[in-house]
Design a protein around this motif. Structure first.
Motif, PDB file in Angstrom:
ATOM      1  N   GLN A  38      21.094  45.033  85.534  1.00 15.92           N
ATOM      2  CA  GLN A  38      20.980  46.292  86.268  1.00 15.92           C
ATOM      3  C   GLN A  38      22.178  46.364  87.218  1.00 15.92           C
ATOM      4  O   GLN A  38      22.388  45.451  88.011  1.00 15.92           O
ATOM      5  N   ILE A  59      18.224  46.224  95.883  1.00 11.75           N
ATOM      6  CA  ILE A  59      17.361  45.408  95.014  1.00 11.75           C
ATOM      7  C   ILE A  59      15.940  45.395  95.574  1.00 11.75           C
ATOM      8  O   ILE A  59      15.706  44.930  96.693  1.00 11.75           O
ATOM      9  N   ASN A 107      13.025  45.130  90.677  1.00 14.90           N
ATOM     10  CA  ASN A 107      14.326  44.814  90.072  1.00 14.90           C
ATOM     11  C   ASN A 107      14.483  43.308  89.963  1.00 14.90           C
ATOM     12  O   ASN A 107      14.874  42.764  88.922  1.00 14.90           O
ATOM     13  N   TYR A 108      14.191  42.648  91.053  1.00 12.54           N
ATOM     14  CA  TYR A 108      14.313  41.191  91.104  1.00 12.54           C
ATOM     15  C   TYR A 108      13.432  40.545  90.026  1.00 12.54           C
ATOM     16  O   TYR A 108      13.890  39.715  89.239  1.00 12.54           O
TER      17      TYR A 108
END
Ligand code: NAD
Length: 249
Positions: free
Chosen positions: A93, A100, A104-105
């Motif tokens: 990404q 973040i 996302n992480y």
């Protein structure tokens, strides 16, 4: 042939233009029975079928422990052994540190790092029984240079985590004749960045590549063949750079 009758499992290998499928094709050409594992069952089967009858396409999310063990059980049921694992599945990404979020992480770390751990855990007992095997983990130049190509900092962290995990597994399983190595590709033209890199971005990246071209999936597949086969019999815990000279240091 370098992989005659070897059984090779490759994750994230159903994408026709991807590094995983290029590796699957090269391994099949070298005599291996190839197992393609990817998110979509039909896509995995289709990709395996294009290689021939000896090969198998299975569905598993590499971040899901139950799906991973079910897939590896099927592989062992059909072939009885696993000689090579290529931990290739990954997502990226292009976002910055302050953007973040937890999702996302989790998404990026889960596929590359947890997936590499779970798949390795699933095949290592069989490799240990066989007293031999080769695990190849696909990291990224982003891990070494702190991103700056395409993926965000969480991607760099995931891929740096893969380097550490692979080295630790190499140390732990060396006595069982199981080798664990990484490839750190530079920018390779696949669908992971398709349509997302402007010509200007490509030109900027090219100006930092001594070989003056972006990579092809074949460039990485050949490196995977080296690490997967006995050509690299005395190498474990190494990181093989496949980046056109982008990171000479
Ligand atoms: P790609 O998007 O073409 O292929 C990735 C494949 O992984 C896809 O088939 C996808 O369905 C599969 N996948 C995604 N999540 C999965 C999951 N949870 N379980 C199982 N399969 C999953 O990408 P690619 O460029 O071929 O990338 C392959 C690997 O190489 C990735 O780990 C990527 O991070 C790494 N890499 C790529 C580049 C590059 O420039 N292309 C550079 C460095 C590293």
């Amino acid at each position: 042939m370098l992989l005659k009758d070897k059984v090779a499992v490759i994750t994230g290998a159903a994408s026709p233009r991807g590094l995983g499928f290029a590796t699957a094709r090269l391994f099949a050409e070298q005599g291996a029975n190839v197992v393609i594992i990817d998110l979509d069952a039909a896509a995995s089967r289709q990709a395996a079928a294009t290689l021939g009858d000896a090969h198998l396409g299975l569905m598993a999310n590499v971040a899901d422990e139950a799906q991973v063990s079910a897939a590896v059980e099927q592989v062992l049921g059909r072939y009885g052994r696993i000689d090579i694992l290529v931990n290739n599945a990954g997502i990226t990404q292009p976002i910055k540190t302050l953007d973040i979020k937890r999702d996302n992480y989790d998404a990026v770390l889960d596929v590359s790092l947890r997936g590499t751990l779970l798949m390795s855990q699933a095949v290592l007992p069989a490799m240990r029984t066989q007293q031999g095997g080769s695990i190849v983990c696909i990291s990224s130049v982003s891990a070494q240079r702190g991103g700056g190509i395409f993926g965000g900092p969480h991607y760099s962290a995931a891929k740096a985590g893969v380097l550490g995990l692979a080295r630790a597994m190499a140390r732990e399983f060396g006595p069982d004749n199981i080798r664990v190595n990484c490839i750190a590709p530079g920018l390779i033209q696949t669908d992971i960045t398709a349509g997302k890199l402007s010509d200007e971005m490509k030109q900027t990246i090219l100006s930092g590549i001594p070989l003056n071209r972006l990579g092809d999936a074949q460039d990485v597949a050949r490196a995977a063949l080296f690490l997967g086969s006995d050509l690299s019999s005395y190498s474990t815990g190494i990181t093989l750079d496949v980046n056109g000279g982008m990171l000479i240091h």
